[in-house]
Design a protein around this motif. Structure first.
Motif, PDB file in Angstrom:
ATOM      1  N   UNK A  32       0.806  -1.209   0.000  1.00 40.22           N
ATOM      2  CA  UNK A  32       0.000   0.000   0.000  1.00 40.22           C
ATOM      3  C   UNK A  32       0.840   1.260   0.000  1.00 40.22           C
ATOM      4  N   UNK A  33       0.299   2.291  -0.590  1.00 41.26           N
ATOM      5  CA  UNK A  33       0.968   3.586  -0.660  1.00 41.26           C
ATOM      6  C   UNK A  33      -0.041   4.680  -0.306  1.00 41.26           C
ATOM      7  N   UNK A  34       0.419   5.809   0.206  1.00 42.99           N
ATOM      8  CA  UNK A  34      -0.501   6.920   0.458  1.00 42.99           C
ATOM      9  C   UNK A  34      -1.318   7.235  -0.796  1.00 42.99           C
ATOM     10  N   UNK A  35      -2.615   7.395  -0.610  1.00 40.20           N
ATOM     11  CA  UNK A  35      -3.520   7.625  -1.737  1.00 40.20           C
ATOM     12  C   UNK A  35      -4.331   6.394  -2.102  1.00 40.20           C
ATOM     13  N   UNK A  36      -3.836   5.198  -1.730  1.00 37.09           N
ATOM     14  CA  UNK A  36      -4.602   3.984  -1.975  1.00 37.09           C
ATOM     15  C   UNK A  36      -5.839   3.970  -1.075  1.00 37.09           C
ATOM     16  N   UNK A  37      -6.870   3.285  -1.509  1.00 34.63           N
ATOM     17  CA  UNK A  37      -8.111   3.239  -0.754  1.00 34.63           C
ATOM     18  C   UNK A  37      -8.399   1.834  -0.226  1.00 34.63           C
ATOM     19  N   UNK A  38      -8.999   1.785   0.960  1.00 35.28           N
ATOM     20  CA  UNK A  38      -9.400   0.529   1.580  1.00 35.28           C
ATOM     21  C   UNK A  38     -10.795   0.721   2.180  1.00 35.28           C
ATOM     22  N   UNK A  39     -11.425  -0.379   2.545  1.00 36.68           N
ATOM     23  CA  UNK A  39     -12.685  -0.329   3.282  1.00 36.68           C
ATOM     24  C   UNK A  39     -12.406  -0.799   4.705  1.00 36.68           C
ATOM     25  N   UNK A  40     -12.909  -0.063   5.678  1.00 33.84           N
ATOM     26  CA  UNK A  40     -12.661  -0.369   7.086  1.00 33.84           C
ATOM     27  C   UNK A  40     -13.995  -0.557   7.806  1.00 33.84           C
ATOM     28  N   UNK A  41     -14.099  -1.620   8.614  1.00 33.19           N
ATOM     29  CA  UNK A  41     -15.327  -1.919   9.364  1.00 33.19           C
ATOM     30  C   UNK A  41     -14.985  -2.025  10.849  1.00 33.19           C
ATOM     31  N   UNK A  42     -15.932  -1.586  11.682  1.00 39.90           N
ATOM     32  CA  UNK A  42     -15.703  -1.704  13.122  1.00 39.90           C
ATOM     33  C   UNK A  42     -16.354  -2.946  13.719  1.00 39.90           C
ATOM     34  N   UNK A  48     -16.663   2.095   6.278  1.00 40.48           N
ATOM     35  CA  UNK A  48     -16.189   3.361   5.720  1.00 40.48           C
ATOM     36  C   UNK A  48     -15.154   3.127   4.629  1.00 40.48           C
ATOM     37  N   UNK A  49     -15.215   3.993   3.621  1.00 44.12           N
ATOM     38  CA  UNK A  49     -14.178   4.051   2.599  1.00 44.12           C
ATOM     39  C   UNK A  49     -13.105   4.995   3.107  1.00 44.12           C
ATOM     40  N   UNK A  50     -11.852   4.529   3.105  1.00 41.54           N
ATOM     41  CA  UNK A  50     -10.770   5.349   3.657  1.00 41.54           C
ATOM     42  C   UNK A  50      -9.585   5.384   2.699  1.00 41.54           C
ATOM     43  N   UNK A  51      -8.816   6.484   2.788  1.00 42.62           N
ATOM     44  CA  UNK A  51      -7.631   6.668   1.944  1.00 42.62           C
ATOM     45  C   UNK A  51      -6.384   6.654   2.812  1.00 42.62           C
ATOM     46  N   UNK A  52      -5.420   5.833   2.428  1.00 40.25           N
ATOM     47  CA  UNK A  52      -4.191   5.722   3.199  1.00 40.25           C
ATOM     48  C   UNK A  52      -3.433   7.047   3.211  1.00 40.25           C
ATOM     49  N   UNK A  53      -2.982   7.448   4.400  1.00 39.99           N
ATOM     50  CA  UNK A  53      -2.217   8.686   4.540  1.00 39.99           C
ATOM     51  C   UNK A  53      -0.774   8.417   4.943  1.00 39.99           C
ATOM     52  N   UNK A  54      -0.573   7.495   5.871  1.00 40.79           N
ATOM     53  CA  UNK A  54       0.799   7.155   6.271  1.00 40.79           C
ATOM     54  C   UNK A  54       0.860   5.682   6.637  1.00 40.79           C
ATOM     55  N   UNK A  55       2.003   5.069   6.355  1.00 39.32           N
ATOM     56  CA  UNK A  55       2.200   3.644   6.610  1.00 39.32           C
ATOM     57  C   UNK A  55       3.481   3.470   7.399  1.00 39.32           C
ATOM     58  N   UNK A  56       3.315   3.122   8.664  1.00 39.52           N
ATOM     59  CA  UNK A  56       4.461   2.886   9.529  1.00 39.52           C
ATOM     60  C   UNK A  56       4.492   1.418   9.931  1.00 39.52           C
ATOM     61  N   UNK A  57       5.563   1.017  10.644  1.00 39.40           N
ATOM     62  CA  UNK A  57       5.663  -0.361  11.117  1.00 39.40           C
ATOM     63  C   UNK A  57       4.570  -0.613  12.149  1.00 39.40           C
ATOM     64  N   UNK A  58       3.629  -1.477  11.798  1.00 44.12           N
ATOM     65  CA  UNK A  58       2.580  -1.854  12.745  1.00 44.12           C
ATOM     66  C   UNK A  58       1.438  -0.871  12.871  1.00 44.12           C
TER      67      UNK A  58
END
Length: 253
Positions: A32-42, A48-58
């Motif tokens: 994944x890279x910033x700008x990619x989109x995923x779906x997140x459920x609780x 929710x449709x969400x857009x990746x902003x930052x990707x860190x370890x864990x």
């Protein structure tokens, strides 16, 4: 689009954090890279449709773009009570029934259960079963992960019957009442609201006559599943699909 389940607390206003193994999956497996989109459920109905902003370890931080309608869950909540089978058969039941639309799983011990119950080992197995349910829910684009209970004794299972609108006890020696005879009128009667069904499936050797009698006395409807004898891991899937079909959840009427 890839789907991930998070705890409610991981939603923070218009942001959501994906942690642990799922974060590593986004970064390492999906690249994944910033700008990619995923779906997140609780897991409780929020999707929710969400857009990746930052990707860190864990940890992955994403911005919520849009709240999505929860349309993947069946109106009829069908739980599968499965007598503990040998080997990894219950894993198959959990995976496939989650895909079909099961609401919950209730493992239990019956007279002909051959698995030697060990509470310590079962705790580890319960963790594995929960992981399988989560992954199957993600794969099948569900918005909730089916609940998994600790294994019950047969007496505890009988005591739980009162919590359901309909309990179907699958018994290979039952010829008079078949699944459709019980499910079709029930589905028609609850067409306007949610309802709960428990499907009770025995072990490899089936139920004893005494177990069927005590189940009936506790309020269960004894039912057959047709002329053919199904394996323990097949019966629950078959009953679940038939119930959801009759309830209009799989193209039924």
């Amino acid at each position: 689009m890839q789907r991930y389940f998070v705890e409610k607390e991981q939603f923070e206003h218009d942001k959501v954090r994906v942690l642990g193994e799922d974060a590593r999956h986004i970064g390492k497996v999906m690249r994944g890279r910033p700008g990619d989109q995923i779906i997140v459920c609780d897991g409780a109905g929020r999707v929710a449709l969400a857009e990746l902003e930052s990707i860190e370890q864990g940890e992955v931080l994403a911005g919520v773009l849009e709240e999505l309608e929860d349309r993947s869950e069946a109106r009829v909540r069908v739980s599968i009570a499965q007598s503990l089978p040998k080997g990894d058969k219950l894993e198959t039941v959990i995976q496939k029934c989650t895909e079909i639309g099961a609401h919950a799983f209730v493992p239990f011990l019956s007279e002909r259960t051959v698995v030697q119950y060990d509470a310590k080992k079962e705790e580890k197995r319960l963790q594995r079963w929960s992981k399988i349910a989560k992954e199957a829910a993600e794969q099948s684009h569900r918005s909730r992960i089916p609940e998994l209970s600790q294994p019950l004794t047969y007496r505890q299972l009988l005591q739980s019957f009162e919590r359901y609108d309909l309990v179907l006890f699958c018994y290979e020696k039952e010829d008079a009442k078949q699944l459709r005879d019980l499910v079709r009128p029930f589905a028609e009667s609850c067409a306007e609201g949610a309802s709960s069904v428990l499907v009770v499936v025995g072990p490899e050797g089936g139920f004893t006559e005494k177990e069927a009698e005590t189940a009936a006395a506790a309020g269960a409807s004894i039912t057959g599943l047709g002329r053919r004898i199904l394996r323990a891991e097949t019966a629950g899937m078959t009953a679940l699909a038939c119930i959801l079909y009759e309830a209009g959840e799989m193209g039924g009427v």
